[in-house]
Scaffold this active site. Structure first.
Site, mmCIF file in Angstrom:
data_model
loop_
_atom_site.group_PDB
_atom_site.id
_atom_site.type_symbol
_atom_site.label_atom_id
_atom_site.label_comp_id
_atom_site.label_asym_id
_atom_site.label_seq_id
_atom_site.Cartn_x
_atom_site.Cartn_y
_atom_site.Cartn_z
ATOM 1 N N ASP A 95 0.851 -1.181 0.000
ATOM 2 C CA ASP A 95 0.000 0.000 0.000
ATOM 3 C C ASP A 95 0.897 1.244 0.000
ATOM 4 O O ASP A 95 1.879 1.326 0.749
ATOM 5 C CB ASP A 95 -0.911 0.004 1.232
ATOM 6 C CG ASP A 95 -2.040 1.020 1.103
ATOM 7 O OD1 ASP A 95 -3.202 0.602 1.027
ATOM 8 O OD2 ASP A 95 -1.748 2.235 1.077
ATOM 9 N N ILE A 96 0.543 2.203 -0.840
ATOM 10 C CA ILE A 96 1.377 3.399 -1.014
ATOM 11 C C ILE A 96 1.351 4.309 0.228
ATOM 12 O O ILE A 96 2.297 5.074 0.451
ATOM 13 C CB ILE A 96 0.932 4.145 -2.301
ATOM 14 C CG1 ILE A 96 2.060 4.981 -2.871
ATOM 15 C CG2 ILE A 96 -0.328 4.953 -2.090
ATOM 16 C CD1 ILE A 96 1.809 5.454 -4.300
ATOM 17 N N VAL A 98 -11.107 2.952 -3.557
ATOM 18 C CA VAL A 98 -10.837 2.379 -4.878
ATOM 19 C C VAL A 98 -11.853 1.267 -5.129
ATOM 20 O O VAL A 98 -11.895 0.276 -4.384
ATOM 21 C CB VAL A 98 -9.401 1.828 -4.972
ATOM 22 C CG1 VAL A 98 -9.148 1.251 -6.361
ATOM 23 C CG2 VAL A 98 -8.373 2.915 -4.648
ATOM 24 N N HIS A 117 -10.373 -5.255 -3.176
ATOM 25 C CA HIS A 117 -9.028 -5.522 -2.672
ATOM 26 C C HIS A 117 -9.116 -5.871 -1.197
ATOM 27 O O HIS A 117 -9.965 -5.366 -0.471
ATOM 28 C CB HIS A 117 -8.108 -4.309 -2.886
ATOM 29 C CG HIS A 117 -8.666 -3.020 -2.362
ATOM 30 N ND1 HIS A 117 -9.600 -2.288 -3.062
ATOM 31 C CD2 HIS A 117 -8.445 -2.347 -1.206
ATOM 32 C CE1 HIS A 117 -9.916 -1.218 -2.352
ATOM 33 N NE2 HIS A 117 -9.242 -1.230 -1.216
ATOM 34 N N HIS A 161 -7.052 -5.844 2.337
ATOM 35 C CA HIS A 161 -5.924 -5.268 3.072
ATOM 36 C C HIS A 161 -5.369 -6.326 4.030
ATOM 37 O O HIS A 161 -6.143 -6.926 4.789
ATOM 38 C CB HIS A 161 -6.371 -4.085 3.942
ATOM 39 C CG HIS A 161 -6.878 -2.896 3.202
ATOM 40 N ND1 HIS A 161 -6.131 -1.752 3.015
ATOM 41 C CD2 HIS A 161 -8.076 -2.653 2.613
ATOM 42 C CE1 HIS A 161 -6.839 -0.845 2.355
ATOM 43 N NE2 HIS A 161 -8.030 -1.368 2.100
HETATM 44 P P1 AMP Z 1 -9.703 1.469 0.279
HETATM 45 O O1 AMP Z 1 -9.934 2.581 1.232
HETATM 46 O O2 AMP Z 1 -10.057 0.124 0.874
HETATM 47 O O3 AMP Z 1 -10.356 1.697 -1.075
HETATM 48 O O4 AMP Z 1 -8.137 1.391 0.085
HETATM 49 C C1 AMP Z 1 -7.459 1.853 -1.038
HETATM 50 C C2 AMP Z 1 -5.999 1.772 -0.671
HETATM 51 O O5 AMP Z 1 -5.238 1.877 -1.860
HETATM 52 C C3 AMP Z 1 -5.522 2.897 0.260
HETATM 53 O O6 AMP Z 1 -4.999 2.319 1.447
HETATM 54 C C4 AMP Z 1 -4.446 3.611 -0.570
HETATM 55 O O7 AMP Z 1 -3.355 4.023 0.213
HETATM 56 C C5 AMP Z 1 -4.044 2.541 -1.577
HETATM 57 N N1 AMP Z 1 -3.521 3.033 -2.843
HETATM 58 C C6 AMP Z 1 -4.054 3.982 -3.654
HETATM 59 N N2 AMP Z 1 -3.312 4.126 -4.764
HETATM 60 C C7 AMP Z 1 -2.289 3.236 -4.662
HETATM 61 C C8 AMP Z 1 -1.171 2.900 -5.492
HETATM 62 N N3 AMP Z 1 -0.963 3.505 -6.661
HETATM 63 N N4 AMP Z 1 -0.311 1.947 -5.066
HETATM 64 C C9 AMP Z 1 -0.512 1.322 -3.884
HETATM 65 N N5 AMP Z 1 -1.552 1.584 -3.066
HETATM 66 C C10 AMP Z 1 -2.422 2.538 -3.443
#
Ligand code: AMP
Length: 111
Positions: free
Chosen positions: A31-32, A98, A102, A104
Protein backbone atom coordinates in the site's frame (compact mmCIF):
# COMPACT_ATOMS: atom_id res chain seq x y z
CA UNK A 1 -18.28 -1.22 -19.09
CA UNK A 2 -17.04 -0.39 -15.63
CA UNK A 3 -14.79 2.53 -14.78
CA UNK A 4 -11.05 1.81 -15.13
CA UNK A 5 -9.57 2.27 -11.66
CA UNK A 6 -6.00 2.79 -10.55
CA UNK A 7 -5.83 -0.93 -9.71
CA UNK A 8 -6.75 -1.83 -13.33
CA UNK A 9 -3.71 0.24 -14.34
CA UNK A 10 -1.53 -1.59 -11.81
CA UNK A 11 -2.66 -4.99 -13.16
CA UNK A 12 -2.01 -3.91 -16.77
CA UNK A 13 1.40 -2.48 -15.83
CA UNK A 14 0.45 1.06 -16.88
CA UNK A 15 1.40 2.32 -13.44
CA UNK A 16 4.04 0.75 -11.23
CA UNK A 17 3.57 -0.96 -7.90
CA UNK A 18 5.83 -2.64 -5.39
CA UNK A 19 4.71 -6.23 -5.96
CA UNK A 20 5.39 -8.70 -3.15
CA UNK A 21 3.20 -11.65 -4.21
CA UNK A 22 1.95 -12.90 -7.56
CA UNK A 23 0.16 -15.94 -8.98
CA UNK A 24 -1.84 -16.41 -12.21
CA UNK A 25 -4.92 -15.14 -10.33
CA UNK A 26 -3.77 -12.65 -7.69
CA UNK A 27 -1.35 -9.75 -7.29
CA UNK A 28 -0.18 -8.51 -3.88
CA UNK A 29 1.56 -5.15 -3.58
CA UNK A 30 2.55 -2.66 -0.90
CA UNK A 31 0.00 0.00 0.00
CA UNK A 32 1.38 3.40 -1.01
CA UNK A 33 0.20 4.95 2.29
CA UNK A 34 0.83 2.16 4.80
CA UNK A 35 -1.32 2.17 7.97
CA UNK A 36 0.87 -0.44 9.71
CA UNK A 37 4.49 -1.66 9.47
CA UNK A 38 3.26 -4.24 6.95
CA UNK A 39 0.35 -3.17 4.72
CA UNK A 40 -0.27 -5.22 1.58
CA UNK A 41 -3.18 -5.09 -0.87
CA UNK A 42 -4.34 -8.22 -2.71
CA UNK A 43 -6.34 -7.94 -5.94
CA UNK A 44 -7.62 -10.41 -8.55
CA UNK A 45 -5.83 -10.16 -11.92
CA UNK A 46 -8.28 -11.78 -14.32
CA UNK A 47 -10.78 -9.52 -16.09
CA UNK A 48 -13.59 -12.05 -15.43
CA UNK A 49 -12.82 -11.86 -11.69
CA UNK A 50 -13.28 -8.08 -11.58
CA UNK A 51 -15.76 -6.91 -8.97
CA UNK A 52 -15.94 -3.35 -7.66
CA UNK A 53 -16.81 -4.11 -4.06
CA UNK A 54 -18.02 -6.85 -1.69
CA UNK A 55 -21.40 -5.16 -2.12
CA UNK A 56 -21.38 -6.06 -5.85
CA UNK A 57 -20.58 -9.78 -5.54
CA UNK A 58 -22.63 -12.15 -7.71
CA UNK A 59 -22.75 -15.93 -8.05
CA UNK A 60 -20.08 -15.56 -10.77
CA UNK A 61 -17.69 -13.57 -8.58
CA UNK A 62 -18.47 -15.09 -5.15
CA UNK A 63 -15.17 -17.05 -5.27
CA UNK A 64 -13.02 -13.91 -5.55
CA UNK A 65 -12.83 -12.98 -1.82
CA UNK A 66 -11.64 -16.55 -1.18
CA UNK A 67 -8.86 -16.17 -3.76
CA UNK A 68 -7.70 -12.99 -2.04
CA UNK A 69 -7.86 -14.48 1.48
CA UNK A 70 -5.98 -17.58 0.33
CA UNK A 71 -3.28 -15.38 -1.25
CA UNK A 72 -2.94 -13.35 1.95
CA UNK A 73 -2.63 -16.55 4.00
CA UNK A 74 0.01 -17.89 1.59
CA UNK A 75 1.97 -14.62 1.71
CA UNK A 76 1.84 -14.54 5.53
CA UNK A 77 2.99 -18.16 5.76
CA UNK A 78 5.85 -17.53 3.33
CA UNK A 79 6.96 -14.59 5.46
CA UNK A 80 6.59 -16.47 8.73
CA UNK A 81 4.08 -13.99 10.12
CA UNK A 82 2.45 -15.00 13.38
CA UNK A 83 -0.42 -12.50 13.28
CA UNK A 84 -2.17 -10.04 11.01
CA UNK A 85 -5.49 -8.38 10.19
CA UNK A 86 -7.47 -8.83 6.97
CA UNK A 87 -9.95 -6.11 5.95
CA UNK A 88 -12.36 -5.28 3.17
CA UNK A 89 -13.64 -1.70 3.10
CA UNK A 90 -17.15 -1.87 1.67
CA UNK A 91 -18.65 1.17 -0.03
CA UNK A 92 -17.87 4.85 0.45
CA UNK A 93 -19.38 4.83 3.95
CA UNK A 94 -17.19 1.82 4.77
CA UNK A 95 -14.07 3.79 3.86
CA UNK A 96 -13.64 2.32 0.37
CA UNK A 97 -11.83 4.68 -2.02
CA UNK A 98 -10.84 2.38 -4.88
CA UNK A 99 -13.73 0.48 -6.45
CA UNK A 100 -11.75 -2.60 -7.47
CA UNK A 101 -12.15 -5.30 -4.82
CA UNK A 102 -9.03 -5.52 -2.67
CA UNK A 103 -8.09 -7.17 0.60
CA UNK A 104 -5.92 -5.27 3.07
CA UNK A 105 -3.38 -7.29 5.07
CA UNK A 106 -2.05 -5.29 8.03
CA UNK A 107 0.44 -6.35 10.66
CA UNK A 108 2.53 -4.83 13.38
CA UNK A 109 5.23 -7.26 12.28
CA UNK A 110 7.41 -5.76 9.56
CA UNK A 111 8.23 -8.29 6.83
P1 AMP B 1 -9.70 1.47 0.28
O1 AMP B 1 -9.93 2.58 1.23
O2 AMP B 1 -10.06 0.12 0.87
O3 AMP B 1 -10.36 1.70 -1.07
O4 AMP B 1 -8.14 1.39 0.09
C1 AMP B 1 -7.46 1.85 -1.04
C2 AMP B 1 -6.00 1.77 -0.67
O5 AMP B 1 -5.24 1.88 -1.86
C3 AMP B 1 -5.52 2.90 0.26
O6 AMP B 1 -5.00 2.32 1.45
C4 AMP B 1 -4.45 3.61 -0.57
O7 AMP B 1 -3.35 4.02 0.21
C5 AMP B 1 -4.04 2.54 -1.58
N1 AMP B 1 -3.52 3.03 -2.84
C6 AMP B 1 -4.05 3.98 -3.65
N2 AMP B 1 -3.31 4.13 -4.76
C7 AMP B 1 -2.29 3.24 -4.66
C8 AMP B 1 -1.17 2.90 -5.49
N3 AMP B 1 -0.96 3.51 -6.66
N4 AMP B 1 -0.31 1.95 -5.07
C9 AMP B 1 -0.51 1.32 -3.88
N5 AMP B 1 -1.55 1.58 -3.07
C10 AMP B 1 -2.42 2.54 -3.44
Amino acid sequence: MHERTIFHKIVSGDIPCEAVYETDDVLGFKDIHPKAPTHILFIAKREEDFVASINDLTEETAHVPGLLIRAAQDFANQKGMSGYQLKFHVGKDGGQEVFYLHLHLLSQQKV
